[in-house]
Design a protein around this motif. Structure first.
Motif, mmCIF file in Angstrom:
data_model
loop_
_atom_site.group_PDB
_atom_site.id
_atom_site.type_symbol
_atom_site.label_atom_id
_atom_site.label_comp_id
_atom_site.label_asym_id
_atom_site.label_seq_id
_atom_site.Cartn_x
_atom_site.Cartn_y
_atom_site.Cartn_z
ATOM 1 N N ASP A 105 -10.599 -3.688 1.139
ATOM 2 C CA ASP A 105 -10.337 -3.055 2.434
ATOM 3 C C ASP A 105 -10.960 -1.657 2.460
ATOM 4 O OD1 ASP A 105 -9.502 -2.405 4.920
ATOM 5 O OD2 ASP A 105 -7.349 -2.471 4.505
ATOM 6 N N GLU A 106 -12.122 -1.563 3.047
ATOM 7 C CA GLU A 106 -12.861 -0.300 3.126
ATOM 8 C C GLU A 106 -12.877 0.451 1.792
ATOM 9 O OE1 GLU A 106 -12.512 1.936 6.611
ATOM 10 O OE2 GLU A 106 -11.716 0.298 7.827
ATOM 11 N N SER A 137 -7.713 -4.828 8.551
ATOM 12 C CA SER A 137 -6.791 -4.629 7.423
ATOM 13 C C SER A 137 -5.632 -5.618 7.499
ATOM 14 C CB SER A 137 -6.227 -3.208 7.422
ATOM 15 O OG SER A 137 -7.259 -2.277 7.290
#
Ligand SMILES: Nc1ncnc2c1ncn2[C@@H]1O[C@H](COP(=O)(O)OP(=O)(O)OP(=O)(O)O)[C@@H](O)[C@H]1O
Ligand SMILES: [Mg+2]
Lengths: 222, 256
Positions: free
Chosen positions: B168-169, B47
């Motif tokens: 991000d995810e 991240s």
């Protein structure tokens, strides 16, 4: 029973006193408008300062907020009106009340705004900034609308407090509602003007209190 | 054949939080139209690396280039202009809850890109259509499922015509049955030629859609290669350990 009604609910005296009380009520509303508008604006500025990354700014704002939340408003008022003349600063009763209550109220509003802004998740600002919005734009369009919604009942409660607070202005002989009613009482030797004044306060405040109660119940249900 | 353009380049990127060195030296290139996948254990700085690419996080040292422009030393006042070129999608969607879906997708177009309102609205509807949610334009975010919210968040980023998209995810916060719809949108995007850098644990998706897979651990890019190389023939012990742990977790999750 009759004397009770004569003393507290004398309609003749009420109607005699009504024009004076209406004038007082107008003054009360004028005070409220100035103190609330300035208090909201000042409170928002203070809240932003208290959340600023700039240390000096942050600590001055926090010191201001703490100080004026701790000082009793009546003490502030008497100091501004009767204390400041010793330093050569002589203010009209109206100005003294506005300044004293602004100091008090902006710090309360600041605390409310600060809580509201803090409750907005950080991801909101990040999402806004990631789409190219400036800090000010993110604040204006994304954070503040949510912050205000978070604390709407508290903002309203504070507004109610301001209306009540203005009755303290009678101690510096500002002819707002309470002062006018008390004057009418002393002239007529009858308590009915005070009852009428109480009724007028209720007329304004009761709906507000209802709205707040509703809102809070709504929040509790959700 | 023309040389593919480098859309995103990370060079010698370091990032510390106080005494903790999270990124020690990251080098990474993403070519135009590539979908690059980033995997790695929790806390390995995935991240943080993404957030450095639009300077939500300030790199400690190193350089990042977006479409050839070195963004690591542009002044703060130019950050907003730079961020328009880099779309970002978060794990938690972060739609603005007080605005309709349409307004969510229009806001930055109007305020940051200075598009006229009718143009912004047309563009927003077009993007919502692309993620299959045009019919939800007037809904509020809270009325949508997580998968729908994430697709709106993708539309919100796409509406600004970014050159690179960072994810991000994007599916980690979703119920399993909603993951597919978001992955499908990402696959469509890839087929349209969007350049994408994706942090995700969806290994199956990486196998199907990624051009390259990057394995990060301990602040470094430990290994990179095609999905076949990374999943089929991992070289480093750390990657082997990571993959076996993840496949165990997957098996565990499916057994639930
Ligand atoms: N703002 C911050 N302040 C201090 N430490 C941070 C901050 N942001 C991240 N870290 C630390 O940096 C390290 C890397 O975090 P990061 O979120 O980049 O990892 P990640 O690879 O994305 O992990 P995950 O898979 O759990 O999302 C972690 O140890 C984290 O605690
Ligand atoms: Mg992460």
């Amino acid at each position: 029973m009759d004397t009770f009604i004569q003393t507290f609910f004398n309609l003749d005296i009420m109607s005699q006193a009504f024009p004076l009380l209406l004038k007082g009520a107008v003054m009360t509303l004028k005070l409220c408008a100035v103190v609330i508008v300035c208090g909201l604006a000042g409170g928002l500025m203070l809240a932003l300062a208290a959340l600023s990354p700039n240390r000096a700014l942050r600590w001055s704002a926090i010191a201001y907020i703490d100080l004026f939340r701790a000082l009793p408003p009546l003490v502030l008022l008497v100091f501004v009106y009767s204390g400041l003349p010793f330093a050569g600063v002589r203010l009209s009763p109206f100005m003294a009340v506005v300044i004293a209550f602004f100091l008090n109220n902006s710090s309360y509003f600041a605390e409310v705004f600060r809580a509201g802004i803090n409750a907005v998740p950080k991801g909101q600002t990040e999402a806004a900034r990631a789409t190219g919005l400036s800090q000010a734009q993110a604040l204006t369009y994304v954070v503040l609308p949510q912050a205000v919604r978070n604390v709407l009942p508290d903002l309203l409660s504070n507004t109610v407090e301001v209306v009540k607070l203005t009755s303290l202005a009678s101690v510096v002989s500002l002819s707002e509602l309470l002062y006018s009613a008390n004057m009418a009482r002393s002239v007529t030797y009858n308590a009915s003007p005070l009852v009428l004044a109480a009724g007028m306060y209720l007329l304004v405040l009761w709906p507000l209190v209802r709205v707040i109660a509703r809102y809070q119940r709504g929040l509790a249900v959700n | 054949m023309t040389q593919p353009r480098t859309m995103l380049e990370i060079s010698g990127l370091e990032k510390s939080f106080g005494d903790i060195e999270v990124l020690k030296s990251i080098d990474l290139k993403v070519q135009e139209g590539e979908l690059v996948f980033v995997i790695g254990p929790s806390g390995s700085g995935k991240s943080t690396m993404l957030r450095c690419c639009n300077r939500l996080e300030e790199p400690t040292s190193g350089a990042i280039f977006i479409e050839g422009e070195r963004i690591t030393d542009i002044p703060r006042r130019d950050l907003d202009r730079m961020r328009l070129k880099v779309g970002m999608v978060f794990q938690g969607f972060h739609l603005y809850p007080h605005m309709s879906v349409l307004k969510n997708v229009m806001l930055a177009q109007i305020k940051a890109l200075k598009r006229a309102k009718p143009e912004a609205e047309a563009r927003a509807l077009e993007m919502l259509d692309q993620v299959g949610l045009k019919h939800k334009a007037d809904a509020m975010p809270a009325e949508l499922s997580g998968g729908q919210q994430q697709r709106v968040a993708i539309a919100r980023a796409l509406a600004l015509d970014p050159g690179v998209m960072l994810f991000d995810e994007p599916t980690s916060a979703l119920d399993p049955e909603l993951v597919g719809s978001v992955l499908k949108v990402m696959k469509d995007l890839r087929d349209k030629g969007m350049t994408m850098l994706v942090v995700s644990h969806e290994m199956q998706f990486a196998r199907e859609a990624a051009d390259r897979v990057i394995f990060m651990d301990g602040g470094y890019v430990v290994e990179q290669g095609t999905p076949e190389e990374i999943f089929g023939n991992p070289k480093s012990d750390r990657l082997k350990t990571f993959l076996s742990r993840v496949s165990h977790e997957d098996a565990g999750a499916e057994a639930d």
